[in-house]
Scaffold this motif. Sequence first.
Motif, PDB file in Angstrom:
ATOM      1  N   GLY A  46      43.304  45.188  31.621  1.00 21.86           N
ATOM      2  CA  GLY A  46      43.755  45.908  30.440  1.00 21.86           C
ATOM      3  C   GLY A  46      44.747  45.069  29.667  1.00 21.86           C
ATOM      4  O   GLY A  46      44.803  43.845  29.808  1.00 21.86           O
ATOM      5  N   GLY A  47      45.534  45.731  28.838  1.00 17.94           N
ATOM      6  CA  GLY A  47      46.502  45.013  28.024  1.00 17.94           C
ATOM      7  C   GLY A  47      45.814  44.312  26.851  1.00 17.94           C
ATOM      8  O   GLY A  47      44.656  44.563  26.523  1.00 17.94           O
TER       9      GLY A  47
ATOM     10  N   THR B  24      45.970  40.631  26.275  1.00 20.76           N
ATOM     11  CA  THR B  24      45.572  39.229  26.454  1.00 20.76           C
ATOM     12  C   THR B  24      44.057  39.035  26.552  1.00 20.76           C
ATOM     13  O   THR B  24      43.515  38.085  25.978  1.00 20.76           O
ATOM     14  N   PRO B  25      43.354  39.915  27.289  1.00 19.99           N
ATOM     15  CA  PRO B  25      41.921  39.640  27.481  1.00 19.99           C
ATOM     16  C   PRO B  25      41.049  39.878  26.249  1.00 19.99           C
ATOM     17  O   PRO B  25      39.871  39.488  26.237  1.00 19.99           O
TER      18      PRO B  25
ATOM     19  N   ASP C 274      42.852  48.657  36.171  1.00 21.31           N
ATOM     20  CA  ASP C 274      43.776  49.771  36.014  1.00 21.31           C
ATOM     21  C   ASP C 274      43.527  50.454  34.672  1.00 21.31           C
ATOM     22  O   ASP C 274      42.817  49.949  33.819  1.00 21.31           O
TER      23      ASP C 274
ATOM     24  N   LEU D 160      49.196  39.518  33.517  1.00 21.39           N
ATOM     25  CA  LEU D 160      50.513  39.420  34.162  1.00 21.39           C
ATOM     26  C   LEU D 160      51.569  39.895  33.177  1.00 21.39           C
ATOM     27  O   LEU D 160      51.589  39.473  32.019  1.00 21.39           O
TER      28      LEU D 160
ATOM     29  N   HIS E 166      54.373  42.084  37.114  1.00 22.22           N
ATOM     30  CA  HIS E 166      53.391  43.113  37.513  1.00 22.22           C
ATOM     31  C   HIS E 166      51.998  42.646  37.139  1.00 22.22           C
ATOM     32  O   HIS E 166      51.798  41.848  36.216  1.00 22.22           O
ATOM     33  N   THR E 167      51.018  43.190  37.860  1.00 14.29           N
ATOM     34  CA  THR E 167      49.619  42.964  37.521  1.00 14.29           C
ATOM     35  C   THR E 167      48.852  44.244  37.794  1.00 14.29           C
ATOM     36  O   THR E 167      49.285  45.039  38.642  1.00 14.29           O
ATOM     37  N   ALA E 168      47.789  44.454  37.062  1.00  9.78           N
ATOM     38  CA  ALA E 168      47.159  45.787  37.024  1.00  9.78           C
ATOM     39  C   ALA E 168      48.294  46.777  36.747  1.00  9.78           C
ATOM     40  O   ALA E 168      49.112  46.534  35.853  1.00  9.78           O
TER      41      ALA E 168
ATOM     42  N   ARG F 124      49.366  56.316  35.460  1.00  3.78           N
ATOM     43  CA  ARG F 124      48.321  55.290  35.473  1.00  3.78           C
ATOM     44  C   ARG F 124      47.496  55.366  36.759  1.00  3.78           C
ATOM     45  O   ARG F 124      47.945  55.951  37.744  1.00  3.78           O
TER      46      ARG F 124
ATOM     47  N   LYS G 221      55.755  35.081  29.153  1.00  2.00           N
ATOM     48  CA  LYS G 221      55.266  35.202  30.542  1.00  2.00           C
ATOM     49  C   LYS G 221      55.702  34.009  31.403  1.00  2.00           C
ATOM     50  O   LYS G 221      55.465  34.001  32.616  1.00  2.00           O
TER      51      LYS G 221
HETATM   52  C1  6PG Z   1      47.791  47.236  31.686  1.00  2.00           C
HETATM   53  C2  6PG Z   1      47.380  45.933  32.288  1.00  2.00           C
HETATM   54  C3  6PG Z   1      48.565  45.120  32.659  1.00  2.00           C
HETATM   55  C4  6PG Z   1      48.504  43.929  31.752  1.00  2.00           C
HETATM   56  C5  6PG Z   1      49.833  43.223  31.695  1.00  2.00           C
HETATM   57  C6  6PG Z   1      49.797  42.145  30.612  1.00  2.00           C
HETATM   58  O1  6PG Z   1      47.009  48.180  31.753  1.00  2.00           O
HETATM   59  O2  6PG Z   1      48.875  47.247  31.082  1.00  2.00           O
HETATM   60  O3  6PG Z   1      46.445  45.960  33.183  1.00  2.00           O
HETATM   61  O4  6PG Z   1      48.632  44.706  33.994  1.00  2.00           O
HETATM   62  O5  6PG Z   1      47.480  43.038  32.203  1.00  2.00           O
HETATM   63  O6  6PG Z   1      50.822  44.183  31.378  1.00  2.00           O
HETATM   64  O7  6PG Z   1      49.570  42.821  29.389  1.00  2.00           O
HETATM   65  P1  6PG Z   1      49.354  41.959  28.037  1.00  2.00           P
HETATM   66  O8  6PG Z   1      48.068  41.199  28.218  1.00  2.00           O
HETATM   67  O9  6PG Z   1      49.242  43.011  26.964  1.00  2.00           O
HETATM   68  O10 6PG Z   1      50.538  41.050  27.900  1.00  2.00           O
END
Ligand code: 6PG
Length: 251
Positions: free
Chosen positions: A44-45, A47-48, A73, A146, A151-153, A186, A209
């Motif tokens: 999520g987030g 970056t991807p 997540d 990240l 934290h991750t996920a 979450r 990061k």
């Molecule tokens: C979420 C993500 C979380 C995300 C990191 C980085 O649901 O928020 O899974 O782990 O990968 O917070 O988020 P960014 O890519 O937005 O910096």
Amino acid sequence: MSGDRTVEVHPDPDDLVEAAFARFSDVARRSVEARGRFAVALAGGSTPRPLYERLAARPEATPWESTEVFWGDERCVPPDHDDSNVRMAREALLDRVPVPDDRVHPVPTEEPDPEVAAALYERTLRRVLAPPGDAAPRLDLVLLGLGPDGHTASLFPHASTLEIDDRLVAAVRASEPTMRPPVVDRITLTLPALDAARFVVFLVAGAEKAGAVTAVLADDGNDDTWPARRVRPDDGETLWLLDEAAAGEIA
Ligand code: 6PG
């Protein structure tokens, strides 16, 4: 025994996305060749997103008809909410490639009780991946981001979810003191689920990061302060794909 860990630093953001695209589609093709299926957990987030857009622009590179899509997540918000990980993935990727609808497995955030949603998601993971006996289902690829806090996920520093060893999916309540925005309930894959993966790719970009990357990749450090340190696939490979800004001091 943890598998290999590789770190790649890509100066140019486009190179970083291309490296992630190449790895994603290569793992997908090899998984289908080996087992007739590619099971991936998306990150999520934000970056991807460029990676998802690149995958959507070149759908022929990934065997989407044989792909099972999960999430590492999810935020407990409606699927059309700005903070929804499934919404971002559908807009950037899934609505633009020929993945069968019944092979896309969003977290059931319509379930009002996060604990129940987590249990339902674990049941889906086990049903679809159907591991032998009570072994943990093995995802072929887990894509992770990240946070600046390591934290991750949705595995946050010093959270009790880091100690779960008997479940693959857990609820993380908004009251978790170290949760970063968006501060909502979450659902997350747990370390046993992540560590069962054949391939884990961390995709990390941006100077904010760099501190977390240095702490997570250091030989010594506090695993609970920097949760991504605890992702160590038992029999899998880990690849860190970084841009120069995120690589910071380690470059
Ligand atoms: C979420 C993500 C979380 C995300 C990191 C980085 O649901 O928020 O899974 O782990 O990968 O917070 O988020 P960014 O890519 O937005 O910096």
